[in-house]
Design a protein around this motif. Structure first.
Motif, short mmCIF file in Angstrom:
data_model
loop_
_atom_site.label_atom_id
_atom_site.label_comp_id
_atom_site.label_asym_id
_atom_site.label_seq_id
_atom_site.Cartn_x
_atom_site.Cartn_y
_atom_site.Cartn_z
N VAL A 110 -8.93 -36.34 -35.50
CA VAL A 110 -8.21 -35.82 -36.67
C VAL A 110 -8.85 -36.26 -37.98
O VAL A 110 -8.50 -35.74 -39.04
CB VAL A 110 -6.74 -36.28 -36.63
N ASP A 111 -9.75 -37.23 -37.92
CA ASP A 111 -10.48 -37.68 -39.11
C ASP A 111 -11.95 -37.74 -38.75
O ASP A 111 -12.49 -38.81 -38.42
CB ASP A 111 -9.97 -39.04 -39.57
N PRO A 112 -12.65 -36.59 -38.78
CA PRO A 112 -14.04 -36.57 -38.32
C PRO A 112 -14.96 -37.45 -39.15
O PRO A 112 -15.92 -38.01 -38.62
CB PRO A 112 -14.43 -35.09 -38.44
N LEU A 113 -14.68 -37.58 -40.44
CA LEU A 113 -15.54 -38.41 -41.28
C LEU A 113 -15.47 -39.87 -40.84
O LEU A 113 -16.50 -40.55 -40.71
CB LEU A 113 -15.12 -38.28 -42.74
N LYS A 114 -14.26 -40.37 -40.57
CA LYS A 114 -14.11 -41.75 -40.10
C LYS A 114 -14.79 -41.94 -38.75
O LYS A 114 -15.42 -42.96 -38.49
CB LYS A 114 -12.64 -42.11 -40.01
N MET A 115 -14.66 -40.92 -37.88
CA MET A 115 -15.28 -41.04 -36.57
C MET A 115 -16.80 -41.14 -36.67
O MET A 115 -17.44 -41.95 -36.02
CB MET A 115 -14.89 -39.83 -35.71
N VAL A 116 -17.39 -40.28 -37.52
CA VAL A 116 -18.85 -40.29 -37.68
C VAL A 116 -19.31 -41.61 -38.29
O VAL A 116 -20.33 -42.18 -37.88
CB VAL A 116 -19.29 -39.09 -38.54
N VAL A 117 -18.57 -42.15 -39.24
CA VAL A 117 -18.96 -43.39 -39.89
C VAL A 117 -18.86 -44.58 -38.93
O VAL A 117 -19.71 -45.46 -38.92
CB VAL A 117 -18.10 -43.63 -41.15
N VAL A 119 -18.47 -44.56 -35.28
CA VAL A 119 -19.16 -44.52 -33.99
C VAL A 119 -20.29 -43.50 -33.92
O VAL A 119 -21.19 -43.65 -33.11
CB VAL A 119 -18.15 -44.24 -32.85
N GLY A 120 -20.23 -42.45 -34.71
CA GLY A 120 -21.35 -41.52 -34.75
C GLY A 120 -21.08 -40.17 -34.14
O GLY A 120 -21.31 -39.14 -34.77
N ASN A 121 -20.58 -40.11 -32.87
CA ASN A 121 -20.34 -38.82 -32.23
C ASN A 121 -19.26 -38.96 -31.17
O ASN A 121 -18.73 -40.04 -30.92
CB ASN A 121 -21.64 -38.26 -31.62
N GLU A 122 -18.95 -37.83 -30.52
CA GLU A 122 -17.84 -37.79 -29.57
C GLU A 122 -18.09 -38.64 -28.34
O GLU A 122 -17.16 -39.29 -27.82
CB GLU A 122 -17.58 -36.34 -29.16
N GLU A 123 -19.31 -38.63 -27.82
CA GLU A 123 -19.60 -39.40 -26.61
C GLU A 123 -19.39 -40.89 -26.86
O GLU A 123 -18.86 -41.61 -26.00
CB GLU A 123 -21.02 -39.14 -26.15
N ARG A 124 -19.76 -41.36 -28.03
CA ARG A 124 -19.54 -42.77 -28.34
C ARG A 124 -18.06 -43.07 -28.53
O ARG A 124 -17.61 -44.18 -28.24
CB ARG A 124 -20.32 -43.15 -29.58
N VAL A 125 -17.30 -42.09 -29.00
CA VAL A 125 -15.85 -42.27 -29.10
C VAL A 125 -15.27 -42.49 -27.70
O VAL A 125 -14.45 -43.39 -27.49
CB VAL A 125 -15.19 -41.06 -29.77
#
Length: 285
Positions: A110-117, A119-125
């Protein structure tokens, strides 16, 4: 020379190819199912088509966007609900049963900017959330007996796991949509037999307790009924003692002289006419 260069088919093809590369590097189409995080010189710049609760397809920010070639980089983040699978997690319950639990969680970024900052990408999430999910699962089930997974309280257990995981997942810009326990098994071999024996013993003890409680309640009900019957008899006797004696005598005569069935009516009774038991037949009180 320049004119001759532009007349060359190879030169024209190279120019068209360069122009095509520049156009493709300048414009990007954001699909409905994706969120785009634009990094300018590897620094967060803006977010396009970010998730909004209740939004409808066709009314989002999806579509072509402009970016500076070789300066802006687009990181794609899925907008749909994603899942984490957690198979064969060992859990020790409060009744000392070692369980193997299969579970899964569903989440959305729901917060793609926070996710990218962070962990970087979905697999790392997924890699970050999986151990957190396992920890929340073990912490919750470790505070409860194994039998709770067979009762209606199972839903509350999953809600608690979801809440615990959500507190940890918020740092990655993730919303936990659902948590479900698919299967719970006891390990095979001697531990399984031991666990089954303990469960059978516990159920026998529980059955004995329920039976004892039932007998106790039955005795109380029977005693109350007898006391109530005695009270009713006493009230009836006080209202008309003569009729009460007559009624009880008729009941006694019926049981004595009109008894039917196996083994009844075979006994002979010899009484004198003056016996008080027969006073109702004599018309005497």
């Amino acid at each position: 020379m320049i004119r001759s260069w532009f007349r060359s088919p190879i030169a024209i093809a190279v120019a068209v190819l360069i122009a095509l590369v520049v156009v493709l590097s300048t414009f990007t189409i954001v699909p409905e199912t994706k969120q785009a995080v634009i990094l300018r010189l590897e620094q967060p710049y803006r977010t396009v088509n970010a998730y909004q609760p209740g939004e409808q397809f066709g009314r989002t920010q999806a579509g072509p966007i402009f970016r500076i070639p070789f300066v802006d980089r687009v990181v794609w983040v899925d907008k749909r609900v994603l899942d984490i699978d957690l198979p064969n997690q060992p859990v020790l319950s409060t009744d000392q049963l070692r369980l193997e639990v299969d579970a899964y969680a569903r989440f959305r970024v729901v917060d793609p900017l926070k996710m990218v900052v962070t962990v970087g990408n979905e697999e790392r999430v997924r890699d970050q959330l999986q151990p957190l999910f396992g920890s929340s699962l073990r912490n919750e089930l470790g505070r409860r007996p194994s039998a709770v997974l067979l009762t209606a309280e199972r839903g509350q257990v999953m809600d608690n796991i979801q809440s615990s995981l959500q507190r940890l997942a918020s740092q990655y810009g993730v919303e936990i949509v659902d948590v479900r326990i698919k299967q719970t098994e006891l390990p095979s071999g001697a531990p399984l037999e031991s666990a089954l024996n303990r469960m059978a013993t516990a159920r026998r003890q529980e059955a004995a307790t329920i039976k004892a409680q039932g007998l106790k309640e039955a005795q109380i009900i029977r005693a109350n009924a007898q006391a109530q019957a005695a009270q009713i008899y006493a009230q009836a006797f006080n209202k008309d003692p003569a009729f009460y004696d007559f009624y009880r005598a008729m009941q006694s005569y019926r049981n004595t002289f009109l008894a039917q069935g196996d083994g009844k009516g075979d006994t002979q009774i010899i009484l004198s006419p003056q016996n008080s038991y027969l006073r109702e037949f004599m018309g005497q009180r």
